[in-house]
Design an enzyme around this catalytic site. Structure first.
Site, mmCIF file in Angstrom:
data_model
loop_
_atom_site.group_PDB
_atom_site.id
_atom_site.type_symbol
_atom_site.label_atom_id
_atom_site.label_comp_id
_atom_site.label_asym_id
_atom_site.label_seq_id
_atom_site.Cartn_x
_atom_site.Cartn_y
_atom_site.Cartn_z
ATOM 1 N N ARG A 158 29.627 15.096 -26.520
ATOM 2 C CA ARG A 158 29.228 15.622 -25.180
ATOM 3 C C ARG A 158 27.939 14.988 -24.482
ATOM 4 N NH1 ARG A 158 28.145 20.797 -24.167
ATOM 5 N NH2 ARG A 158 27.150 20.017 -22.290
ATOM 6 N N TYR A 211 27.687 38.644 -16.015
ATOM 7 C CA TYR A 211 27.029 37.615 -15.308
ATOM 8 C C TYR A 211 27.229 37.609 -13.997
ATOM 9 C CZ TYR A 211 26.846 35.828 -20.227
ATOM 10 O OH TYR A 211 26.249 35.654 -21.418
ATOM 11 N N ASP A 216 34.997 28.302 -22.179
ATOM 12 C CA ASP A 216 33.913 29.047 -22.031
ATOM 13 C C ASP A 216 34.548 30.437 -21.303
ATOM 14 O OD1 ASP A 216 30.959 29.547 -22.330
ATOM 15 O OD2 ASP A 216 31.283 30.586 -20.508
ATOM 16 N N ARG A 240 26.807 23.036 -30.778
ATOM 17 C CA ARG A 240 25.724 22.187 -31.231
ATOM 18 C C ARG A 240 25.142 22.006 -32.695
ATOM 19 N NH1 ARG A 240 21.130 24.290 -27.438
ATOM 20 N NH2 ARG A 240 22.042 26.179 -27.662
ATOM 21 N N ARG A 291 31.817 30.234 -32.330
ATOM 22 C CA ARG A 291 30.887 29.162 -31.962
ATOM 23 C C ARG A 291 30.730 27.990 -33.020
ATOM 24 N NH1 ARG A 291 27.127 30.150 -27.595
ATOM 25 N NH2 ARG A 291 28.605 30.955 -26.201
HETATM 26 O O1 1CP Z 1 33.378 27.488 -31.257
HETATM 27 C C1 1CP Z 1 33.483 28.298 -30.182
HETATM 28 O O2 1CP Z 1 33.397 29.544 -30.177
HETATM 29 C C2 1CP Z 1 34.038 27.441 -28.854
HETATM 30 C C3 1CP Z 1 33.826 28.091 -27.713
HETATM 31 C C4 1CP Z 1 33.071 29.031 -26.857
HETATM 32 C C5 1CP Z 1 33.328 30.225 -26.718
HETATM 33 C C6 1CP Z 1 34.230 31.264 -27.470
HETATM 34 C C7 1CP Z 1 32.104 28.657 -26.084
HETATM 35 C C8 1CP Z 1 31.432 27.364 -25.787
HETATM 36 N N1 1CP Z 1 31.723 29.915 -25.360
HETATM 37 C C9 1CP Z 1 32.497 30.827 -25.760
HETATM 38 C C10 1CP Z 1 32.580 32.301 -25.290
HETATM 39 C C11 1CP Z 1 31.225 32.978 -24.793
HETATM 40 N N2 1CP Z 1 30.573 32.355 -23.333
HETATM 41 C C12 1CP Z 1 30.664 34.184 -24.888
HETATM 42 C C13 1CP Z 1 31.413 34.995 -25.578
HETATM 43 C C14 1CP Z 1 31.138 34.805 -27.153
HETATM 44 C C15 1CP Z 1 29.661 35.020 -27.452
HETATM 45 O O3 1CP Z 1 29.236 36.233 -27.388
HETATM 46 O O4 1CP Z 1 29.074 34.157 -27.984
HETATM 47 C C16 1CP Z 1 29.650 34.403 -23.860
HETATM 48 C C17 1CP Z 1 28.821 35.532 -23.897
HETATM 49 C C18 1CP Z 1 29.575 33.033 -23.177
HETATM 50 C C19 1CP Z 1 28.462 32.907 -22.127
HETATM 51 C C20 1CP Z 1 27.481 31.699 -22.334
HETATM 52 N N3 1CP Z 1 28.037 30.466 -22.386
HETATM 53 C C21 1CP Z 1 26.449 31.775 -23.041
HETATM 54 C C22 1CP Z 1 25.672 33.084 -23.351
HETATM 55 C C23 1CP Z 1 24.350 33.328 -22.467
HETATM 56 C C24 1CP Z 1 23.714 34.558 -22.570
HETATM 57 O O5 1CP Z 1 23.919 35.239 -21.927
HETATM 58 O O6 1CP Z 1 22.790 34.604 -23.538
HETATM 59 C C25 1CP Z 1 25.960 30.302 -23.263
HETATM 60 C C26 1CP Z 1 24.642 29.629 -23.875
HETATM 61 C C27 1CP Z 1 27.066 29.507 -22.900
HETATM 62 C C28 1CP Z 1 27.466 28.079 -22.884
HETATM 63 C C29 1CP Z 1 28.159 27.683 -23.844
HETATM 64 N N4 1CP Z 1 29.540 27.890 -24.163
HETATM 65 C C30 1CP Z 1 30.109 27.301 -25.088
HETATM 66 C C31 1CP Z 1 28.995 26.527 -25.843
HETATM 67 C C32 1CP Z 1 29.010 25.556 -26.823
HETATM 68 C C33 1CP Z 1 27.892 26.697 -25.036
HETATM 69 C C34 1CP Z 1 26.564 25.944 -25.198
HETATM 70 C C35 1CP Z 1 26.310 25.017 -24.220
HETATM 71 C C36 1CP Z 1 26.325 23.584 -24.519
HETATM 72 O O7 1CP Z 1 26.693 23.100 -25.566
HETATM 73 O O8 1CP Z 1 26.015 22.743 -23.665
#
Ligand code: 1CP
Length: 353
Positions: free
Chosen positions: A50, A161, A86, A41, A37
């Site tokens: 964004r 999910y 994602d 943000r 990540r």
């Molecule tokens: O820099 C990076 O790592 C970029 C990309 C990235 C990756 C590798 C994003 C962007 N998502 C992911 C993988 C991801 N998505 C995982 C595995 C990694 C981890 O455990 O953190 C998981 C579980 C998700 C599912 C997901 N997508 C969540 C978690 C929800 C929960 O169950 O608690 C969330 C909040 C998202 C949205 C998301 N994906 C990525 C970002 C930057 C965001 C935040 C939303 C936004 O900025 O609007």
């Protein structure tokens, strides 16, 4: 099955990079570090580009996804980019009704709970992955000798999910299904494995030099369930990318008891969360694979001397492993001051490899 001769891993751009050297158990020219990540943000430049664009939409606009991937590399001098996308993007591209709701995470229009639900899941086609290939190609053209890491969600974390229809804490839905309706569970995790496998393969073929499988929620499982009900599907996801020659990394949280089983799905590197010191993780794995991790994200908010001492401890413990790529034990918290991350990178690069 090989990567093309003009791929960054094949044409001399990234094969000797610190990241790939450490993943392969060779001595890198400096200690490699990147952050899960790292895009997102915590960066004002991310929040700016964004503005007014939905999360999934931003992942499917190749120029934007590429720009967001590059932002933390420019800012922090990290040793890898992680492709901005994602784990639910393959669902979206297959035509599943899914969205990412701000402040919540992935939400499905209709949860997937019965044999009929699974049977009606649409197949992910290679053509639909075109925006992913395009974004990766744009990104690696800019990254030069810095490798891009591709990724996908592991079948259990995706299924968590899909069955719940939204984020959950205990993952009761999928954990019930694997025992109550094992055939539907198998069909669902096979579907998720193939969707994730194709998504990861598209990124590797288009220019990513390594691939990480995220099983973020595997830690809610005991070893017996993990081994019998989950590991075979994770292996199936990776079957789509084996033999390409790109190092494969497997990461989960709360997985201290699962590390050996996670290695045994067939990977080169195991990611370790912040709960287990890396020398102990290496002992449990018998020194067989390189490790990635494991700065505690909570300490990014601590006074610098406390954080510095912790980072030095992680480097010391990581030296026990055949290779070590520094990372956090989970993702960058959104409130993190990005200047702290830059300073952590400088510290890590200042220590002898
Ligand atoms: O820099 C990076 O790592 C970029 C990309 C990235 C990756 C590798 C994003 C962007 N998502 C992911 C993988 C991801 N998505 C995982 C595995 C990694 C981890 O455990 O953190 C998981 C579980 C998700 C599912 C997901 N997508 C969540 C978690 C929800 C929960 O169950 O608690 C969330 C909040 C998202 C949205 C998301 N994906 C990525 C970002 C930057 C965001 C935040 C939303 C936004 O900025 O609007």
């Amino acid at each position: 099955m090989t990567l093309s001769a003009s791929h960054p891993l094949m044409d001399g751009r990234t094969a000797d990079s610190p990241l790939i050297a450490a993943y392969r158990g060779k001595t890198p020219s400096r200690r490699p570090v990147w952050f899960m990540r790292q895009a997102g943000r915590s960066l004002p430049e991310y929040r700016k580009v964004r503005e007014g664009i939905g999360m999934l939409e931003s992942c499917l606009l190749p120029e934007l996804a590429s720009e967001i991937t590059l932002q933390p590399v420019r800012r922090h001098d990290v040793d890898a980019g992680i492709f901005f996308s994602d784990i639910v993007i393959p669902l979206k591209l297959a035509g599943v009704d899914v969205d990412i709701v701000p402040g919540v995470g992935p939400v499905l229009g209709t949860p997937v709970r019965t044999a009929a639900d699974v049977a009606s899941l649409p197949e992910l086609t290679d053509e639909s992955l075109a925006p992913i290939r395009e974004a990766v190609a744009l990104t690696v053209a800019q990254l030069g000798s810095t490798p891009l890491i591709g990724f996908a969600g592991a079948p259990f974390t995706l299924a968590a999910y899909m069955v719940e229809g939204k984020p959950s804490r205990d993952h009761l839905g999928p954990r019930t299904m694997m025992h109550a309706d094992p055939e539907t569970w198998q069909a669902l995790t096979d579907w998720a494995a193939d969707a994730s496998g194709k998504f990861l393969r598209a990124q590797l073929e288009a220019g990513a030099s390594a691939g990480q499988l995220f099983d973020s929620w595997a830690g809610s499982l005991g070893l017996a369930d993990y081994t019998a009900k989950v590991a075979p599907a994770s292996a199936r996801a990776l079957d789509h990318v084996r033999g390409l020659g790109a190092p494969l990394i497997h990461f989960g949280t709360g997985t201290s008891e699962l590390l050996g089983a996670m290695r045994d799905v067939g990977v080169d590197v195991v990611g370790v969360d912040y709960r287990l010191p890396l020398d102990e993780a290496n002992r449990r794995l018998g020194g067989t694979v390189a490790l990635q991790g494991n700065i505690d994200p909570a300490l990014l908010e601590a006074p610098w001397p406390v954080l510095e001492a912790h980072v030095r401890q992680v480097l010391e413990a990581g030296s026990a492993a055949p290779g070590h790529v520094v990372n956090l034990g989970h993702g960058v918290p959104p409130e993190t001051n990005p200047e702290v991350l830059t300073r952590v990178v400088e510290l890590i690069h200042s220590v002898e490899p």
